[in-house]
Design a protein around this motif. Structure first.
Motif, PDB file in Angstrom:
ATOM      1  N   GLY A 200       7.376  -4.318   0.286  1.00 10.82           N
ATOM      2  CA  GLY A 200       8.558  -4.237  -0.577  1.00 10.82           C
ATOM      3  C   GLY A 200       8.905  -5.581  -1.171  1.00 10.82           C
TER       4      GLY A 200
ATOM      5  N   HIS B  70       7.900  -1.655   7.028  1.00  5.89           N
ATOM      6  CA  HIS B  70       7.094  -2.157   5.919  1.00  5.89           C
ATOM      7  C   HIS B  70       5.849  -2.899   6.397  1.00  5.89           C
TER       8      HIS B  70
ATOM      9  N   ARG C 110      12.604  -1.953  -6.472  1.00  2.00           N
ATOM     10  CA  ARG C 110      13.082  -3.261  -5.989  1.00  2.00           C
ATOM     11  C   ARG C 110      13.477  -4.223  -7.094  1.00  2.00           C
TER      12      ARG C 110
END
Length: 424
Positions: free
Chosen positions: A96, A126, A419
Motif C-alpha cells: 500500500g 500488507h 491511496r
C-alpha cells in the motif's frame, strides 16, 4: 540466511522454535534485590507503508507530519540521553505504498527502516500482499523473481530487523518467520510477540497465502506466555499487534484515549495479564490508552497513526529483582513528527538519493492521460479514502473494462485501497 536458503529450511521451523537471537538458557536465581529499577525506552510506530518521502505522508491537525526522513529524525531526537532504547513496529511497513517505494517492490522502504535503526516488527496484512514467499525475500534478501535486481552490483540485502509472525501457521504448526524475539538489556530480558490480525486472509490474495492459517491473536499470544516465562526466564512481554481500534469522534488528539472501540478492546481483555504492553496498528488512528487487563490492572495499549506521523514513546520501568514491569512508574507519550520542527535525517536522505534516478525514470514514463483531477472522497476532495469517490469508481470501471472479455458484468473496489489522487 538469504531468501532461497530460507525456503529450503522452512520445514524445520516450528511455532515453538524461537528465533536464534533468543537466549535459550532457563532463568536462574536473580542477583538483584527487589526495588532496583531499570528503565528501557520503547519507540513504536505502525503502518509506515513505504512513506520514505514526506510528500505523501500528509498532516496531523493541519501540521505537515511524517515521512521517513522526519520519522528517523524524531527517533534520533527521542533516543538522546537514553541508555537503553529499542525501536519497534506493529506491521504494514510495506505494501500500500507510494510509487517511490511500491514501484521497486518496497525495497526502498526496508532500506529506510534499516537506516533508521528499527529493531523488530510484527507482520501486518500488507506484508502478505504478494504472498509468503515474497515476504521471505523482503526479510532475507535476494533479487525479485520477475523484476530481478534493481541494482545488479548491489542486490537487495534484506531487513536488518526481524519480522515476527506468531499467529501465521501451516499444517505442521510452523511459522514462516519467528513468533517472538528476546532482547537482554542489563541482565533483564524483554520478549516481543509479533502478530497480524486474524482476518488477514480476507484482505490479501489467496494464492500467496495458500497453506497458511491466521490464528486468533489472543489465543496465540497467551500460549506463548508460559513458554517465554518458564523456558526463557522472561517476565517483561510486549505484543506488537497489527490490529487496533479508534477513538470516539471528535478525537481527543494523538495522545488521548476517548471512548476507545474496535477489535483491540476485546483482544486486550482476552490477553494474559503477564503481557505488559500492546503496541497496535492497522486502523491508521492514534491513541494512548491504559485499559484493564483480565486482573483489572491498567495496561498500556497504543497506536501511532500511520506514515511515520507519530512516534509512541514508552518508558518501561522494570523491577530488576522480580523482572516485572512497574506499571505504576511506566510512562507513555505519543509524539507528533512535525516536519517544521525537524531536520531530515541524512541516512534516509541517502536512501532517497540512491533510488531517485530509478523513480524519476519510471515516474516520467506516460502510461495514460487525464483531462481533469480525479480525487478520492471527502471535503476537501481527496481527504477521505473511506468513502465512494471518482477515483474509486475509475478503478472499478477499469477493472470491469479489463475483464469484460471474460464475461465480467460488475466490478467492485474497496475505497480504502485507493491511496492517492490523480492530479491533472
Amino acid at each position: 540466511m538469504k531468501y532461497f536458503d530460507h525456503l529450503a529450511a522452512l520445514a524445520c521451523l516450528s511455532l515453538l522454535a524461537a528465533p536464534a537471537v533468543a537466549d535459550p538458557v532457563k532463568a536462574k536465581g536473580r542477583e538483584n534485590a527487589p526495588g532496583q529499577l531499570l528503565e528501557v525506552q520503547l519507540l513504536g510506530f505502525n503502518d509506515y507503508h513505504g512513506h520514505v518521502l514526506p510528500d505523501a505522508a500528509g498532516q496531523v491537525d493541519g501540521q505537515d507530519a511524517g515521512g521517513g526522513e522526519y520519522l528517523a529524525a524524531k527517533l534520533r531526537e527521542l533516543r538522546q540521553g537514553k541508555k537503553y532504547s529499542l525501536t519497534v513496529a506493529a506491521g504494514d511497513l510495506i505494501g500500500g505504498s507510494p510509487a517511490f517505494s511500491g514501484l521497486f517492490r518496497d525495497e526502498p522502504s526496508v532500506e529506510s527502516l534499516n537506516a533508521m535503526g528499527l529493531d523488530v516488527s510484527g507482520v501486518g496484512n500488507h506484508e502478505f500482499d504478494e504472498g509468503v514467499a515474497e515476504l521471505m525475500r523482503m526479510q532475507y534478501g535476494g533479487c525479485h523473481p520477475a523484476d530481478g535486481c534493481f541494482f545488479p552490483d548491489a542486490p537487495y540485502a534484506g531487513a536488518d530487523f526481524p519480522w515476527l509472525a506468531a499467529n501465521v501457521v501451516n499444517e505442521f504448526g510452523e511459522t514462516p518467520l519467528p513468533p517472538f524475539w528476546i532482547k537482554k538489556l542489563n541482565s533483564e530480558k524483554i520478549a516481543f510477540i509479533g502478530m497480524t490480525l486474524e482476518a488477514t486472509d480476507t484482505l490479501v490474495a489467496a494464492a500467496g497465502i495458500e497453506g497458511w492459517e491466521f490464528r486468533d491473536e489472543a489465543g496465540t499470544a497467551n500460549a506463548l506466555v508460559p513458554i517465554l516465562r518458564d523456558q526463557y526466564g522472561v517476565e517483561t512481554i510486549v505484543v506488537l499487534l497489527h490490529e487496533g481500534g479508534s477513538q470516539t469522534p471528535p478525537p481527543g488528539g494523538i495522545d488521548a484515549c476517548v471512548g476507545i472501540s474496535g477489535p483491540i478492546v476485546a483482544i486486550n481483555a482476552a490477553l494474559d495479564p503477564e503481557i505488559d504492553v500492546i503496541i497496535t496498528g492497522h486502523t491508521h488512528l492514534p491513541y494512548n490508552c491504559k485499559l484493564p487487563d483480565p486482573d483489572g490492572q491498567p495496561r498500556i495499549v497504543t497506536s501511532a497513526y500511520s506514515f511515520g506521523r507519530v512516534v509512541t514513546e514508552v518508558n518501561l520501568v522494570i523491577d530488576k529483582g522480580t523482572g516485572d514491569v512497574r506499571r505504576d512508574l511506566t510512562t507513555v507519550t505519543n509524539h507528533l513528527v512535525s516536519r517544521a520542527d525537524l531536520v531530515p535525517d541524512p541516512a534516509i536522505t541517502a536512501v532517497i538519493e540512491k533510488w531517485r534516478p530509478l523513480s524519476d525514470a519510471a515516474g516520467n514514463t506516460p502510461v495514460g492521460t487525464i483531462t481533469e483531477t480525479i480525487n478520492r472522497g471527502g471535503n476537501p476532495p481527496g481527504s477521505d479514502r473511506g468513502v465512494e469517490s471518482p477515483a474509486g469508481n475509475l478503478v472499478a470501471d477499469a477493472q470491469l473494462w479489463a475483464t469484460s472479455a471474460n464475461g465480467a458484468q460488475v466490478a467492485f473496489m474497496n475505497p480504502g485501497g485507493v491511496r492517492s489522487d490523480l492530479t491533472y
